[in-house]
Design an enzyme around this catalytic site. Sequence first.
Site, short mmCIF file in Angstrom:
data_model
loop_
_atom_site.label_atom_id
_atom_site.label_comp_id
_atom_site.label_asym_id
_atom_site.label_seq_id
_atom_site.Cartn_x
_atom_site.Cartn_y
_atom_site.Cartn_z
N ASP A 108 0.82 -1.20 0.00
CA ASP A 108 0.00 0.00 0.00
C ASP A 108 0.86 1.26 0.00
O ASP A 108 1.93 1.30 0.62
CB ASP A 108 -0.91 0.00 1.24
CG ASP A 108 -2.05 0.99 1.12
OD1 ASP A 108 -2.33 1.45 0.00
OD2 ASP A 108 -2.66 1.29 2.16
N GLY B 69 0.11 5.40 -4.56
CA GLY B 69 -0.50 6.66 -4.94
C GLY B 69 -0.05 7.81 -4.06
O GLY B 69 0.23 8.92 -4.54
N SER C 165 -7.24 -5.67 -5.70
CA SER C 165 -8.35 -6.30 -5.00
C SER C 165 -9.62 -6.27 -5.85
O SER C 165 -9.73 -5.50 -6.82
CB SER C 165 -8.61 -5.60 -3.66
OG SER C 165 -9.29 -4.38 -3.87
N ARG D 212 1.75 -5.01 6.16
CA ARG D 212 1.05 -3.98 5.39
C ARG D 212 1.87 -2.70 5.46
O ARG D 212 2.17 -2.20 6.54
CB ARG D 212 -0.35 -3.72 5.93
CG ARG D 212 -1.03 -2.60 5.11
CD ARG D 212 -2.52 -2.53 5.31
NE ARG D 212 -3.07 -1.59 4.32
CZ ARG D 212 -4.31 -1.62 3.87
NH1 ARG D 212 -5.14 -2.55 4.30
NH2 ARG D 212 -4.73 -0.75 2.99
N ARG E 264 -11.84 2.27 -8.53
CA ARG E 264 -10.95 3.40 -8.78
C ARG E 264 -11.27 4.05 -10.13
O ARG E 264 -11.96 3.45 -10.96
CB ARG E 264 -9.49 2.93 -8.76
CG ARG E 264 -9.03 2.46 -7.39
CD ARG E 264 -7.55 2.13 -7.36
NE ARG E 264 -7.12 1.77 -6.02
CZ ARG E 264 -5.86 1.56 -5.68
NH1 ARG E 264 -4.90 1.65 -6.60
NH2 ARG E 264 -5.54 1.24 -4.44
N LEU F 223 11.05 -20.68 -4.62
CA LEU F 223 10.10 -19.76 -4.00
C LEU F 223 8.82 -19.78 -4.81
O LEU F 223 8.88 -19.77 -6.05
CB LEU F 223 10.68 -18.34 -3.96
CG LEU F 223 9.72 -17.21 -3.55
CD1 LEU F 223 9.38 -17.31 -2.07
CD2 LEU F 223 10.35 -15.84 -3.85
N HIS G 181 3.07 3.48 -8.93
CA HIS G 181 2.91 2.06 -9.25
C HIS G 181 4.17 1.50 -9.92
O HIS G 181 4.60 0.38 -9.62
CB HIS G 181 1.70 1.86 -10.16
CG HIS G 181 0.40 2.21 -9.50
ND1 HIS G 181 0.00 1.69 -8.29
CD2 HIS G 181 -0.61 3.05 -9.89
CE1 HIS G 181 -1.18 2.18 -7.96
NE2 HIS G 181 -1.58 3.01 -8.91
N GLU H 130 1.06 -13.61 12.19
CA GLU H 130 1.63 -12.46 12.90
C GLU H 130 1.54 -11.22 12.01
O GLU H 130 1.93 -11.28 10.83
CB GLU H 130 3.08 -12.73 13.28
CG GLU H 130 3.25 -13.87 14.26
CD GLU H 130 2.58 -13.59 15.60
OE1 GLU H 130 2.74 -12.48 16.13
OE2 GLU H 130 1.87 -14.50 16.10
#
Length: 244
Positions: A24, A27, A69, A192, A75, A135, A41, A211
Site C-alpha cells: 500500500d 498513490g 483487490s 502492510r 478506482r 520460492l 505504481h 503475525e
Amino acid sequence: MHDSTTRNVPDTGEVPRHVAIIMDGNGRWAKQRFLPRVAGHRKGVEAVRGVVRACLERGIEFLTLFAFSSENWRRPADEVTILMELFVHALEQQVAKLHKNGIRFRIIGDTSRFDPRIRELIAAGEALTAGNPRLTLTVAANYGGRWDIAQAARRYYAANPGALAAAHPLDPDALTPFLAMAYAPEPDLFVRTGGEQRVSNFLLWQLAYTEIFVTPTLWPDFNREQFEGILNEFKGRERRYGRV
C-alpha cells in the site's frame, strides 16, 4: 494440501515459511512528489524485486503479494487501465526472469474479468514455472477474501452434491482444499505498508493465526533493510495458537 492452524499447531521457526504483503502507498508516494499515480505504481515494482531477492536469500518458501483487490475496480477508469497495462508489461517482462531464478509464479483471484491477453499470459507463466522449487510467488489479482470463501464453498458442493442434499453441516477442514491458496501453508507473517490498520479483504480465511506487522513506510520506499528488520522482529514473537 497444508494443515490448518485452527486444527493443529504447525512447526514454527525463526524464519517465516510464508510471507503475505499488502503493498500500500503507491498513490500517496507519487502525490508527495507531485507525480501522477502511475509513477508510484511503477516505482513499486522495484520494491517487489527487493523483497523477492530477500525471500530467496532467507529461505522463505512462499511470498504472496496483494496487487489488485476485487474492490479496486472502483478506482477511476484511467487508473485501472494503467494498472492493467502495467500488469501486462510485468507478465511479459518478468516471468522469464522468475523462471531463470527458480521461482514458481501463481495468480489467485477471479481472472474472468481480465482481458483475454492477460489470462493467456497468466496461464503461460504458471505453466512455465510450475516445477520451480526455490520460492512460490503468488500475486493476488482481482482477489477478495470473501470471494475466496464463497468460491471454495461452491466448489465443495459441486464436488460433493450429496452433502447439500443431506443438509450436512460444512466442516471448515472440508472447505480448506477448495480455497485459492490450498497449495500453500497459511501465512506466518503479514505485512502492510502505508500505515493503514486493516486487512482490506485479503486472505480472510488464511490469516487466522498470522503475525501482523504494519509499517508507515509507503510501498515504493519499502526496502531490503526494512524487510530484514521485520523478519528480525518476527523472531521474537511468541506464537501460541490458542495455547497458554
